[in-house]
Enzyme design. Structure first.
Site, PDB file in Angstrom:
ATOM      1  N   MET B 494      -0.472  -1.975 -42.972  1.00  0.00           N
ATOM      2  CA  MET B 494      -0.327  -0.853 -42.031  1.00  0.00           C
ATOM      3  C   MET B 494       0.328   0.379 -42.637  1.00  0.00           C
ATOM      4  O   MET B 494       0.922   1.185 -41.936  1.00  0.00           O
ATOM      5  CB  MET B 494       0.440  -1.277 -40.775  1.00  0.00           C
ATOM      6  CG  MET B 494      -0.300  -2.236 -39.881  1.00  0.00           C
ATOM      7  SD  MET B 494      -1.968  -1.707 -39.450  1.00  0.00           S
ATOM      8  CE  MET B 494      -1.656  -0.417 -38.259  1.00  0.00           C
ATOM      9  N   LYS B 960      -3.771   2.098 -50.839  1.00  0.00           N
ATOM     10  CA  LYS B 960      -3.765   1.481 -52.166  1.00  0.00           C
ATOM     11  C   LYS B 960      -4.852   2.081 -53.049  1.00  0.00           C
ATOM     12  O   LYS B 960      -5.764   1.386 -53.459  1.00  0.00           O
ATOM     13  CB  LYS B 960      -3.916  -0.034 -52.072  1.00  0.00           C
ATOM     14  CG  LYS B 960      -5.025  -0.487 -51.134  1.00  0.00           C
ATOM     15  CD  LYS B 960      -5.254  -1.981 -51.236  1.00  0.00           C
ATOM     16  CE  LYS B 960      -6.264  -2.424 -50.224  1.00  0.00           C
ATOM     17  NZ  LYS B 960      -6.590  -3.822 -50.273  1.00  0.00           N
TER      18      LYS B 960
END
Lengths: 480, 1502
Positions: B494, B960
């Site tokens: 999250m 990411k």
């Protein structure tokens, strides 16, 4: 969820009403660990927000789960001076905000809290820690309820010399004189007071500030004073027959009984429920305490009236999770045999020879008025007469007493509490602080402790320029 | 002139990628024809290049040829000596005649100084009408310079050296002269053998511009050609390639570190060749040049050390030797020796090179660029990025080959032959006794004996020291403990909603002001797990030596396998005293706290002077240690000290003398270590972590491991984490990553950065040393100053990852979540306003950059005049979350909601159930308007793409960036497997890179492929905000994307290492405005739609994004919260308690979200936006886009940290001509119309519309790309996933097919090629049969020749392929259902395969089956070599014994024979029983278990 929610059990009602002792049956350690494991270590722990103290709930739950009770003790005491009180008495807004509670039974946070506190006392981890360095500041805390005690302990920790003034014989305030022993045995208070005493806090009992010593004098003697006198003005029921013998204020009834249990003398005539038909007006916690006490005194029957509608078991629409919901709560006292009646308004008391014999009620309806507020109307033809011998009025409190207010010329707020800034708890007079019910109006113990702690920080800061006493940080969930 | 830095645009972040090739005559025949052919090659590679906004200016192209001696003899007015005894060069000169004369005189002067003879100058005839408008602006004057030797006796090498010196010195002098046109001066070539013609030209224009090239007298044996694809349109003439010795297709990721280290090396350079003059030649690398240009300058220098060109290439681009035990020991020793001299120049690189004698090419260790070559019987060698660039008769082909990873391909022009890799290298490695040298000099840390425990006495207890270094309980429990136990970095989900360091009110460690850079588009991130054999994190410590010499001293070093070391290791290093030239000095990094920031500043200087004096006394290792803090001494941040010493020593020219070891209590998470290495450390001992682990062992928090094991686990976890950080930017070795400074600062003042972190970008300023010290003091105070009050926690809890009242602030907290949910569920506008006020207020409360802005230049209009909310929400999108990462219920809920309001939901990377493509009876539509194409290609088929309104290519993800993902088998239930076209219970890996995007021209190709797969859909490219994203976006716009999404760094995700969650990427405020500025500067803005996402939460957020340049907006976390998400942050655990991020059927039942909730949310956002628009005076969003003048920095904020911020660069408005639109107004021209598919469709009418069997034929060539995709799109439109009946339409092509032949080709098609194909054959194959066979007349053995390119059948979901020859790298990568037969493959075969069948009838490269979790491969292992090539971690290698297997295999081999007439297949079939025993069945263990489970489940249901 691997494990179901479990909390301490109760002794059977017929057994427990024969005495005033606490009657919970504690869970075993392995079960408590399991309960701790139910905590999901949420990304946003709403419980931590729902708790007015900002208890570090996921952190102590995890410690319990890992069997690290001493660590749990430390974590718990870092935000809460008296977890043994809240662990017994708090209605647990944290659990209403628990994420698991969205669709399952919430984590039994309060029960875990209680066991951490009890384990801590049992193991001797709760010890007096008098401050290493003392300042030369003297502070008077007026009132020894949870707010006063918490505030006193915090300020003492900061090294100030603290004197707590209490008008009753012993410290504790409502904890001692309001809460029945079966919910909080008084040795629980005493063992904590011993610690506070040992830490160097002075308790001056039987002295009523505003009467025995003027508030002005106090203000002159001390560098700061903190008013933690509570919201003690009781709401009355000014209807016909209110002065009959047998119509009594709940607080008189409860405090008298607590004194009896403690072997203390009490003033005024004895109020007893023994052999009586008892009606408790007011569906709150005090009402509930009256019910349990009445049964223990030997009441024949106990009826309980609440003017509001019977709430559902589920959350009302306007109070979704994680907010605090108004819903039906059933206490152990309710379970001891009381009949609860909702949407009932008491119209008059009837008596013979000045002695209460019955009361008359009418059913009411609630509807949203034009101003958007809920308003009540009586339903004609629903009058009912209830024979009774003792009526206990548990209608709540309307605010602060005024003697100190008058003496110090303090400002009040519209809700007859003493006005004090939310940012620093200081009243309209510099150096005079207010915390707990006396500032926010009648409320929960957990709020009282929280206010006491927060106020202590600001008092310390006021005196020293800065403070290392902790604040709980932002994040309180508002009421909706 | 290159564009200057402005706003957020930094020119140094330019990228380029390209097409390259060469042709040479083995027979040494010179001809003019070669030039024409070479230029034709470029012409046929034009789709790999790009064109600027003027439609005419290419990014640069050029050609290198032999010096046409006869021609020059003819045309020159002066006498020219014999061939080879003079040099000639093309020289770019300023246009102003005075400046031109100046440059000429300098150059002549320097030639004279070197004793050389000036023969004369010749004006190069050019056609000025050729260059485009943009090119014209920087067009130089080109003259030819002829130089003779000093004397006839002068040795050739000496002559070269003198030429080199003269040119270098002249360059330095001219560039330092401050003449206004200095930048025009450039020497493309000055050589005795070759000459280069290049410029900012389109390939076909080179010969038109340089008229010489058309002259039949200009003849050559060889020609090297190149054309650039630059990310933006400010390429310059000098950066066109080829360079003097090489050209380059790819990108050097480690450039910065390489250049720094090269500078450092210059300290030691000594050579009798140059004597004292060497100082004048340096620096080797001129600033501001491209990676390729820089590399070329280094090549040039290294040639001067006496190395041959191939040797230099081996040095710069070594193959992956570290983990190759089979390598010849001598070669291994060569590489190991040279790893002590030079770190790899790492990155995707295909480098053709030539010195006129040798012409060849080398490929990077990963094999990330395509390089194909053909040898003809007529004696030509043709090498290029693609095959088929020239028409060659099949009969004339001697062989087809490809360059292999790390290998070299070389033609010796003098000998007229191809020298193979082994032969070249053998000769080179035999030059010196490298094996002995390495054995006798290189010490391995593990071999140093450990003598005795050396106690370190800290006077202060651990508890207090933890506070000094800012440890929290969260650090210990969330970071250190899991790493100590599991040797893996912890995972979170999250995203991140905490403030960036400079906006945090809590004291931050210096590390937090840095963000990791990552690869997107222009180079690929790597997969260090599955491709471990290419990666290495070992480092060597010790003094460097003069690169002009070869001695054993060069490798007298200390080697550490994992440079994250334990205290024991550190003690070993400290006390190792075996070697006389080994000296370790420890330097404390502490300062007098009392003296405040002056103390810190002086402390740093003291550290430096101690380091300098240590060097002067002969130290070659220094340990910077923060041991010994106390009440008076505070620690200097280790990173600050490390970087300062590193950079200052470099400045002082002492850097190469020593290595830096860090002994610090600070580093605890991967990011910290990555930074320390990135700024020059060579080893790190995190001693406090060691102490904390000891504590945890003591407290029984860690029970399964001993103390030593736990430390090892932790060090291993960090090592793996660093590898991931390196891989993220595409770097394979720590040796190259070290000192490469691949970070951007955010919130540090440039004064601080320039002094302590030089050459690190910092764009919005921020705090300086004073504030930094203040933060140190705050921590120090907590430890030593603060009174010890009872009942306070020893250590703060934390709150970085999980909200705590007294922890770090989070945008989503109990109150904002609760209010938002209440608002959308009860449709309460007032509650939404409360929510928005909370978010907006808290964002103003120093949490986000947007919070620092306030609206200004108000020009109110009535609210009714603003376009309605129903129009605005069409610009809204929900985030890419796959079905799989979230539940079916949650996924469909978002889709229904967005379809109701005309917005767009995003499928995420998980395919989509075709049932959802059709509306249901109530009119609701579960179809996701945006279909995502990510690196795993899950569920990406023709039908899937056909049902999209927008197709999004996910280049990176905010949470990411630069990383792949993994869905463990347990989560892949049958339903998910169905939508993803995979096998239930088989784990799915999304690789870090798209295996068809290693560079910008690859992206351009994928955009083209997808556009072919669905012409109606917009192609959206998702990028993540980082420095240079604007430049990348400009490239993406030129690659013809329709929409560019710039995501913030803080986006949510199902699972990400915590390091990436927190430390990679930037807020979108920076990314959007940089992108807007760069696109506007490039005149590209109106060609694309710019979209923004990343924690957009309110209408105000949208308004700010819009004013900064965004016109569409994505929301992910907030709509999830609206649907019930409570930010549990356990998405990666499948335990989501509200049924969103889970596949558990019980938990899914708990989902209570409704489409209305999401609709309400979007409505509220739009309304809030409208109110702001009314206030600002905008009627439409279009009007509002990019109007940054409506934003101003808020004056209301006053915090010591934020005061230094300068938001000016974000609010910079690029000057544009009046009327320039700042939003999308034009459609891209994708060039689809020219596709041959349209013609085929017309001819295939009976098949397509009447399902009649039809057979067609057509010629094909490399410029016909993605053939079959449009055809398949038409079929999918009409027949859905069913396609046409098998074999309905058969098309025979003849020639060399372009890239992506048969992409997404669907059922019913049979596409065959007589010839060969390029990369990406059968990409996303969706049911068609592809047949590639060698043409009739071929004489070579197909099984020994490359017939198809790299990355075949990437993401294929079904269908068949028969390949009559060899394939390149990554055959069947991420295949999930196709069946393929091939006669040999390169490295990394069947990587990430999850289903389908591959039959390989020939040789197999290294690392076969890495990450292969499903499907079956049958490999014909003729010489029992296969097992060694296998990445057998999770594979079963079995004999083919099972009846079913045998019949499948036989059937496939038979079919292969039937379709291709393969001689290999024939041979096998003829001797079936014998040959069968040679087959190995590759059966992934996970797949085996999944099949068992499926079989069991079937039994149960029966």
């Amino acid at each position: 969820m691997e494990h179901e929610r479990k909390v301490d059990g109760y002794a059977p009602a017929e057994e427990r009403i024969r005495h005033y002792k606490e009657f919970t049956q504690p869970l075993k350690e392995k079960d408590l660990k399991k309960q701790g494991s139910r905590c999901m270590d949420c990304g946003i722990p709403f419980c931590h927000s729902g708790c007015p103290l900002g208890n570090l709930i996921p952190d102590f739950n995890d410690a319990v789960y890992r069997g690290k009770w001493e660590m749990a003790t430390q974590i718990l005491h870092s935000t809460n001076n008296f977890p043994e009180f809240t662990g017994r008495l708090c209605p647990a807004p944290c659990e209403e905000a628990c994420v698991l509670g969205i669709n399952e039974d919430p984590v039994s946070i309060e029960n875990i809290e209680k066991h951490i506190a009890e384990t801590a006392f049992e193991k001797g981890w709760v010890k007096a820690h008098p401050p290493v360095n003392r300042t030369d500041k003297h502070i008077a805390v007026v009132g020894s309820g949870p707010a006063g005690l918490a505030c006193a302990q915090q300020l003492n920790r900061a090294g100030h010399k603290v004197t707590v003034y209490e008008r009753d014989e012993k410290p504790g305030g409502l904890l001692r004189y309001g809460i029945p022993d079966f919910k909080l045995e008084k040795n629980i208070i005493d063992r904590r007071l011993d610690i506070l005493d040992e830490e160097g806090i002075t308790f001056t009992c039987n002295v009523e500030v505003g009467k025995d010593i003027s508030a002005k004098e106090l203000k002159e003697q001390y560098d700061a004073i903190v008013l933690c006198g509570g919201a003690t003005v009781r709401r009355k029921l000014p209807i016909e027959g209110a002065d009959l013998q047998g119509v009594e204020q709940a607080m008189d009834f409860l405090s008298q009984n607590n004194r009896k249990v403690d072997g203390q003398p009490f003033e005024g005539a004895e109020i007893s429920a023994e052999g009586k038909k008892v009606i408790v007006i007011g569906g709150g916690d005090t009402g509930s305490d009256c019910i349990g006490t009445a049964f223990r005194q030997g009441a024949i029957s106990v009826e309980n009236f609440e003017i509001l509608n019977k709430p559902g078991l589920d959350r009302p629409e306007g109070q979704p999770w994680p907010f605090w919901p108004m819903r039906l709560r059933t206490s152990s006292s309710h379970e001891e045999g009381a009949e609860r009646h909702f949407s009932v308004s008491t119209k008059s008391f009837k008596g013979e020879a000045g002695i209460l014999k019955s009361l008359v009620t009418v059913e009411v309806e609630w509807a949203k008025g034009e101003d958007g507020r809920m308003a009540l109307s009586e339903i004609t033809g629903t009058e009912k007469e209830w024979p009774c011998d003792l009526v206990l009025l548990a209608l709540g409190f309307t605010g602060s007493e005024t003697s100190i207010v008058d003496q110090l010329d303090l400002e009040m707020d519209p809700r007859t509490n003493i006005k004090a800034a939310a940012v620093n708890y200081m009243s309209s007079i510099p150096g005079v602080f207010v915390a707990g019910d006396q500032r926010r109006g009648q409320s929960l113990i957990v709020w009282a402790i929280a206010e006491g702690r927060e106020a202590a920080h600001h008092v310390d800061k006021y005196l020293m320029g800065n403070s290392h006493l902790p604040l709980k940080g932002e994040g309180d969930l508002p009421r909706v | 002139m290159p564009l200057q830095q402005q706003g957020l645009y930094f020119p140094e972040f330019e990228h380029d990628n390209c097409g390259a090739g060469f042709i040479c005559s083995l027979k040494g025949e010179r001809s003019n024809h070669i030039i024409h052919i070479a230029l034709e090659i470029l012409d046929k590679l034009e789709h790999r290049g790009a064109v600027s906004a003027d439609g005419k200016t290419g990014d640069g192209a050029g050609i290198l040829i032999d010096i046409p001696h006869e021609f020059f003899t003819d045309v020159c007015s002066f006498e020219i000596p014999e061939r080879g005894s003079y040099a000639v060069g093309n020289i770019f000169l300023p246009r102003k005649s005075n400046q031109q004369k100046y440059c000429i005189s300098i150059l002549e002067q320097e030639l004279e100084n070197q004793g050389l003879t000036l023969l004369g100058w010749r004006d190069v005839p050019v056609n000025p009408a050729i260059p485009g408008r943009i090119a014209k602006e920087t067009e130089p004057i080109v003259k030819q310079l002829f130089v003779g030797k000093a004397s006839e006796e002068q040795e050739d090498f000496e002559f070269q050296a003198k030429l080199f010196s003269a040119r270098k010195i002249a360059e330095h002098e001219i560039y330092n002269s401050r003449i206004s046109e200095a930048e025009f001066f450039y020497v493309p070539s000055l050589s005795t053998r070759i000459i280069i013609f290049k410029g900012l030209l389109m390939p076909e224009d080179i010969k038109l511009y340089y008229k010489d090239l058309m002259d039949p007298r200009v003849i050559t044996r060889l020609a090297l050609v190149h054309q650039r694809f630059s990310t933006n349109t400010f390429p310059t003439w000098d950066l066109a390639q080829p360079f003097r010795y090489m050209c380059h297709n790819g990108e050097i990721n480690t450039l910065k570190g390489n250049v720094f280290r090269m500078q450092a090396r210059e300290e030691l350079m000594k050579s009798p060749l140059f004597g004292d003059a060497i100082k004048k030649i340096l620096p080797t690398v001129l600033p501001g040049k491209s990676d390729s240009a820089s590399m070329d300058m280094v090549v040039e220098l290294l040639l001067m050390t006496g190395r041959s060109l191939p040797e230099v290439m081996m040095l710069l681009v070594p193959e992956a030797w570290e983990k190759n035990p089979d390598m010849d020991p001598a070669k291994r020793a060569f590489y190991e020796y040279h790893s002590c001299l030079m770190e790899p120049w790492d990155g995707p690189a295909s480098i053709p090179f030539t010195d006129g004698n040798y012409i060849g090419a080398v490929l990077d260790r990963n094999g990330l660029r395509p390089s194909r070559y053909s040898v003809t019987k007529s004696g030509f060698v043709i090498m290029s990025s693609e095959t088929g660039v020239l028409d060659i008769e099949p009969e004339n082909i001697e062989m087809h080959g490809r360059l292999e990873p790390g290998k070299m391909f070389l033609v010796n022009m003098e000998e007229g032959r191809i020298v193979n890799d082994e032969e070249i290298k053998q000769a080179i490695v035999a030059k010196h006794p490298y094996e002995d040298w390495v054995k006798n000099n290189l010490i391995h840390l593990k071999d140093i004996p450990y003598n005795a425990e050396i106690e370190v006495q800290e006077e202060v207890g651990l508890g207090q020291r933890k506070k000094v270094f800012g440890y929290t309980q969260e650090d210990i429990n969330t970071l250190i403990l899991p790493m100590g136990m599991h040797a893996k970095e912890p995972i979170g989900s999250m995203g991140s909603d905490t403030p960036i360091a400079v906006l945090s009110e809590r004291p931050q460690l210096v590390y937090n002001y840095f963000k990791q850079l990552f690869a997107q588009v222009t180079n690929p991130p790597l997969d260090g797990i599955r491709e471990e054999l290419i990666c290495d994190i070992s480092l060597t410590l010790g003094s460097d030596q003069n690169i002009f010499e070869y001695t054993e001293l060069h490798c007298r070093k200390l080697k550490i396998q994992n440079p994250v070391i334990s205290k024991e290791d550190l003690d070993k290093i400290k006390h190792h005293d075996k070697s006389p030239d080994y000296k370790v000095v420890s330097i404390p990094i502490l300062y007098e706290k009392e003296r405040g920031h002056n103390g810190l500043e002086d402390g740093l200087e003291a550290v430096l002077s101690k380091a300098v004096s240590a060097i002067d006394k002969g130290a070659n290792i220094i340990i910077l240690s923060d041991r010994g803090v106390n009440a008076k001494k505070a620690p200097i941040p280790a990173l600050l000290a490390c970087s300062f010493v590193n950079s200052a020593l470099q400045r002082l020219k002492k850097r190469t003398k020593l290595s830096i070891i860090i002994e610090s209590a600070e580093p605890r998470e991967v990011h910290h270590f990555a930074l320390l290495f990135g700024f020059g450390a060579s080893a790190i001992n995190p001693y406090m972590v060691n102490e904390i682990i000891a504590e945890q062992i003591e407290a029984h928090d860690i029970t399964e491991y001993t103390f030593e094991e736990a430390i090892q686990n932790y060090n291993k976890a960090i090592g793996k984490g660093i590898l991931k950080v390196m891989n993220k930017i595409g770097i394979s070795t720590l040796n190259s990553y070290r000192g490469a400074q691949l970070f951007e600062c955010i919130g540090l003042h440039s004064e601080l950065v320039n002094k302590y972190f030089p050459a690190t970008p910092t764009r919005i300023q921020g705090i300086g040393l004073y504030e930094l010290e203040k933060e140190i003091t705050q921590r120090h105070y907590k430890a030593f100053g603060k009174p010890d009050l009872d009942a306070t926690l020893d250590l703060e809890i934390g709150g970085e990852y999980r909200w705590r009242r007294n922890g770090e602030a989070h945008m989503f907290n109990p109150l904002t979540v609760a209010k938002l949910q209440k608002a959308v569920r009860n449709n309460e506008a007032t509650t939404y306003k409360e929510y928005a006020a909370l978010v907006n207020e808290q964002s103003r409360h120093l949490m986000t950059l947007r919070g620092l802005f306030e609206f200004t230049n108000l020009d109110p209009i009535p609210l009714e005049d603003v376009e309605p909310w129903t129009e605005i929400v069409k610009r809204f999108k929900t985030g890419a979350m796959s079905y799989g990462s979230i539940s079916k219920e949650a996924h469909e809920n978002l889709a229904i909601a967005m379809n109701r309001i005309g917005g767009k939901s995003n499928s995420g990377e998980g395919g989509e159930d075709p049932d959802r493509f059709y509306k249901n009876q109530s009119g609701d539509w579960k179809n996701s308007a945006i279909k995502q194409v990510a690196s795993g290609r899950f569920g990406v088929s023709s039908n899937y793409l056909t049902n999209a309104r927008e197709i999004q290519i996910k280049m990176a993800q905010g949470a990411k960036p630069g990383e792949g993902g993994q869905l463990p088998g347990a989560k892949v239930g049958p339903e998910i497997a169905k939508t993803r076209n995979s096998t239930p219970y088989v784990g799915l890996i999304s690789p870090p890179p798209h295996h068809d995007i290693y560079s910008i021209e690859d992206l351009s190709q994928l955009i083209y492929d997808l556009k072919c797969a669905n012409r109606e859909a917009r192609i959206n490219v998702k990028l993540v905000s980082e420095i240079g994203v604007g430049t990348v976006a400009a490239g993406v716009a030129k690659a013809k994307a329709d929409v560019i999404l710039v995501s913030g760094h803080d986006g949510g995700t199902g699972a990400s290492p915590l390091t990436s969650l927190k430390h990679a990427g930037l807020p979108w405020e920076l990314g959007i405005s940089e992108t807007q500025q760069t696109l506007v500067m490039n005149d590209l803005r109106n060609r694309v739609v710019l979209e923004c996402d990343g924690q957009l939460k309110t209408g105000r957020d949208v308004a700010v994004a819009c004013l900064l340049g965004a016109e569409e907006f994505g929301f992910a976390t907030a709509p999830l919260v609206a649907s019930g998400c409570i930010m549990m942050r356990v998405c990666h655990l499948n335990t989501c308690p509200v049924g969103i991020a889970t596949q558990n059927p019980e938990l899914r039942k708990k989902f209570e979200g409704k489409p209305e909730h999401v609709v309400n949310y979007m409505y509220f956002i739009a309304q809030e936006l409208r109110e702001i628009m009314a206030q600002l005076g905008f009627r439409t969003v279009d009007e509002m886009v990019g109007q940054v003048q409506k934003l101003d920095r808020s004056n209301a904020l006053d915090h010591y940290k934020s005061n230094g911020l300068d938001l000016g660069p974000i609010l910079h408005k690029v000057r544009t001509p009046e009327g320039t639109k700042l939003y999308n107004t034009e459609e891209q021209d994708h060039g689809i119309k020219e596709a041959i598919d349209f013609e085929l469709i017309e001819r295939a009418h009976p098949a397509l519309f009447r399902k009649e069997k039809t057979k067609l034929s057509s010629p094909i060539r490399n410029t016909n790309r993605a053939v079959g995709a449009i055809l398949s799109n038409e079929i999918s439109k009409n027949y859905g996933a069913e396609g046409l009946p098998d074999g309905t339409l058969k098309i025979d092509f003849t020639g060399s097919a372009g890239q992506s032949f048969g992409a997404f080709a669907t059922k019913g098609l049979i596409l065959s090629v007589n010839g060969n194909t390029n990369d990406y054959l059968g990409k996303g194959l969706s049911g068609a049969r592809l047949i590639i066979r060698v043409p009739e007349g071929t004489t070579f053995k197909p099984e020994e020749n490359i017939i198809i390119g790299n990355v075949a059948l990437y993401g294929a979901t079904s269908g068949e392929a028969y390949i009559n020859g060899k394939a390149g790298e990554r055959f069947c990568v991420r295949n999930s259902g196709a069946t393929a037969v091939v006669e040999g493959i390169g490295d990394h075969g069947c990587e990430y395969m999850t289903g389908g069948t591959a039959v390989i009838l020939g040789s197999v490269g290294r690392n076969f089956g890495a990450g292969m979790s499903g499907g079956i491969a049958y490999v014909y292992d003729k010489d029992n070599s296969f097992r060694k090539q296998c990445n057998s971690a999770s594979l079963n290698l079995l004999d083919v014994e099972d009846e079913e297997d045998i019949s499948t295999l036989r059937r496939l081999v038979e079919q292969h024979y039937n379709y291709t007439l393969s001689t290999v297949a024939q041979g096998i079939l003829e001797n079936w029983d014998v040959r069968l025993a040679k087959f190995v069945k590759v059966y992934p263990e996970e797949y085996r278990q999944a099949l068992i489970r499926i079989a069991e489940e079937k039994l149960q249901t029966v």
